[in-house]
Design a protein around this motif. Sequence first.
Motif, mmCIF file in Angstrom:
data_model
loop_
_atom_site.group_PDB
_atom_site.id
_atom_site.type_symbol
_atom_site.label_atom_id
_atom_site.label_comp_id
_atom_site.label_asym_id
_atom_site.label_seq_id
_atom_site.Cartn_x
_atom_site.Cartn_y
_atom_site.Cartn_z
ATOM 1 N N SER A 1 0.471 -1.748 -0.394
ATOM 2 C CA SER A 1 0.030 -0.089 0.123
ATOM 3 C C SER A 1 1.037 1.321 -0.170
ATOM 4 C CB SER A 1 -1.275 0.415 1.405
ATOM 5 O OG SER A 1 0.167 -0.310 2.594
ATOM 6 N N ASP A 2 2.515 0.876 0.277
ATOM 7 C CA ASP A 2 2.821 2.344 0.470
ATOM 8 C C ASP A 2 3.766 2.571 -0.821
ATOM 9 O OD1 ASP A 2 4.449 0.320 0.685
ATOM 10 O OD2 ASP A 2 5.478 1.086 3.229
ATOM 11 N N ARG A 3 3.177 1.775 -1.592
ATOM 12 C CA ARG A 3 4.329 1.507 -2.721
ATOM 13 C C ARG A 3 3.990 2.101 -4.012
ATOM 14 N NH1 ARG A 3 8.718 -2.908 -1.142
ATOM 15 N NH2 ARG A 3 7.911 -2.789 1.602
ATOM 16 N N GLU A 4 4.237 2.303 -5.210
ATOM 17 C CA GLU A 4 3.137 3.312 -6.516
ATOM 18 C C GLU A 4 4.225 2.523 -7.713
ATOM 19 O OE1 GLU A 4 1.492 6.815 -9.105
ATOM 20 O OE2 GLU A 4 1.564 6.840 -6.779
ATOM 21 N N VAL A 5 3.426 1.079 -7.805
ATOM 22 C CA VAL A 5 4.737 0.949 -8.926
ATOM 23 C C VAL A 5 4.299 0.868 -10.411
ATOM 24 C CG1 VAL A 5 5.337 -1.460 -9.881
ATOM 25 C CG2 VAL A 5 5.070 -1.303 -7.086
ATOM 26 N N SER A 6 5.666 1.259 -11.295
ATOM 27 C CA SER A 6 5.091 1.740 -12.800
ATOM 28 C C SER A 6 6.136 0.726 -13.333
ATOM 29 C CB SER A 6 5.202 2.724 -13.278
ATOM 30 O OG SER A 6 5.152 3.127 -14.529
ATOM 31 N N ALA A 7 5.570 -0.947 -14.033
ATOM 32 C CA ALA A 7 7.026 -2.052 -13.593
ATOM 33 C C ALA A 7 7.053 -1.393 -14.839
ATOM 34 C CB ALA A 7 6.360 -2.551 -13.773
ATOM 35 N N PHE A 8 9.134 -2.097 -14.734
ATOM 36 C CA PHE A 8 9.241 -1.595 -16.379
ATOM 37 C C PHE A 8 9.592 -2.993 -16.847
ATOM 38 C CE2 PHE A 8 13.618 -3.821 -17.772
ATOM 39 C CZ PHE A 8 14.326 -3.258 -18.798
ATOM 40 N N SER A 9 9.121 -4.053 -16.600
ATOM 41 C CA SER A 9 8.774 -5.261 -17.742
ATOM 42 C C SER A 9 7.743 -6.135 -16.317
ATOM 43 C CB SER A 9 9.926 -5.919 -17.828
ATOM 44 O OG SER A 9 10.465 -6.816 -16.519
ATOM 45 N N LEU A 10 7.327 -7.314 -17.374
ATOM 46 C CA LEU A 10 6.379 -7.845 -16.827
ATOM 47 C C LEU A 10 7.495 -9.931 -16.453
ATOM 48 C CD1 LEU A 10 3.478 -8.066 -19.627
ATOM 49 C CD2 LEU A 10 3.410 -7.010 -17.143
ATOM 50 N N PRO A 11 7.492 -9.656 -15.036
ATOM 51 C CA PRO A 11 8.548 -11.233 -14.865
ATOM 52 C C PRO A 11 7.524 -12.418 -14.976
ATOM 53 C CG PRO A 11 7.919 -9.745 -13.115
ATOM 54 C CD PRO A 11 6.838 -9.242 -14.212
#
Length: 379
Positions: A289-299
Motif C-alpha cells: 500500500s505504501d508503494r506505487e509501481v510503474s513496472a519496467f517489464s512483466l516478470p
Amino acid sequence: MKWPLNINNFTFIDKLKISLFILNSKNKWTQDIRVKQFEKEMALFAESKYAVFCSSGSTANTMLAMMLKDKSQDKKTIIFPSTTWTTSISPFIREGFVPKFVDVNLEDFSFNYKKLEEVLKINKDIACIFATSLLGFVPDLAKLKKLSEKYSVKLMLDNCENTFGKFEGKNVSSFATSTTSTYFGHQLQSIEGGFVFTNSKEEFDYLLMLRNHGMTRSVDDPQQYRNCEVDGRFDFYCLGNNFRNTDLNAFIGLIDFSKRQQYIQKRKDIFKFFSSKLNDKYILPFEFSDREVSAFSLPIIFKNAKKRKEALDFCEKESIETRPIISGNLLRQTCYKNYASYKDFPISEFLHQNGFYVGLHAGLKEKQVEKLINYLNNL
C-alpha cells in the motif's frame, strides 16, 4: 519482433521537431541550455534538489563510485544485492571497493532485509548500501533508510529501471543519492543518457566536476574550488572524466518526458491486468500500500522451473522478445565467481533457474498480454 522489449516512442511529429532542432544553426548539439533544462525538469519530477544529466545510467553509477571513493575515507566494503545489473557493481570494484553480496527476496526483489542487517551488525568496514529497484519494483525504502541511519552507513540507489516509481507518495529517487537511466530500452528515452539525483549541494558540485574532467568551471561558483596557480579555464579540482551528455539528447529526452503521464498510466494498467489474470503457478511481487509501481517489464517466474523452457520456446515462436531476470544469480557470472559461491544465494538462484521477463512498453496491447497469459495459465 511482434512484441519487443521496448519500442521507439517518437512519432513523426517528434522526429520532425528533432530534425528542425538539428537544422537550426543557433542550436548547440553539445552540452548547453537543453541539458540544464532537462536537469531542472527531472529534478522537479524526482522530487530531488539536484539532477546531473550524463552519458548513461552506467556512467551515473560510475560517478557515484568515484565520488564515494574520494569521500569514504578508509571504508572499502559496499553491500550489493546478488541479483542486479553488473554496471551497478563493476564501477565500484574498479574504484577499489570490495563487494559484499546479500541475497534478494521475492516480495519486492530487493535485499533480504534480515540478512542485510546481519551483515551490517558484524562488518564495520561498510562504506555504502547500494540498493536496486529491480525490474522497476520498489524496495522498502523506509527499512533501508532506518538501517542506513542505525549503522551509520550511506544509502544509495540504482533506479535505472525505475524512473517513475513512488514510495509513500514520493518518487523513489528522492530518498537518497540515486541514479536512473534514459536509455532507449528504459522508461524514458533520450537514446542514451542517465541521471544522478542528490539533495546535497556539496555532492552536486562534485558530480558536476566529475562529469567534466574535474574542472572547477563546471559549477556555478567556482571560486570556492579555485587554484590560483593555474588558468581558471583549465583548473582541475578532482580526478574527473568526460561523462557529459549533449543538448541533442536532452532535447530528445524532453520530448519524451512531456509524455510521461501516459507512460506511467500505461505501465500501471498493463501490469495490473497481467498480475490479476496470471494464475498461482507463478510468483509476482507483493502489492504494498505504501508503494506505487510503474513496472519496467512483466516478470514470468515459475514456482516450478520444469515449464520454463517450454514457455521460452513459445515466446520465440510468437516473436515475443525475452530476457533473463537481469543477471540471474550474479555469482554465477564469470567476473563475479571469485567473490562468493552462487550456492549461498538461494533466492537469486531461484530467479536464475525459474524466471525470465518480457517487455512492457507504451505500444503494448491487452490482447497481446491476454494471449500470453492464456498460454501460461494452461501450461
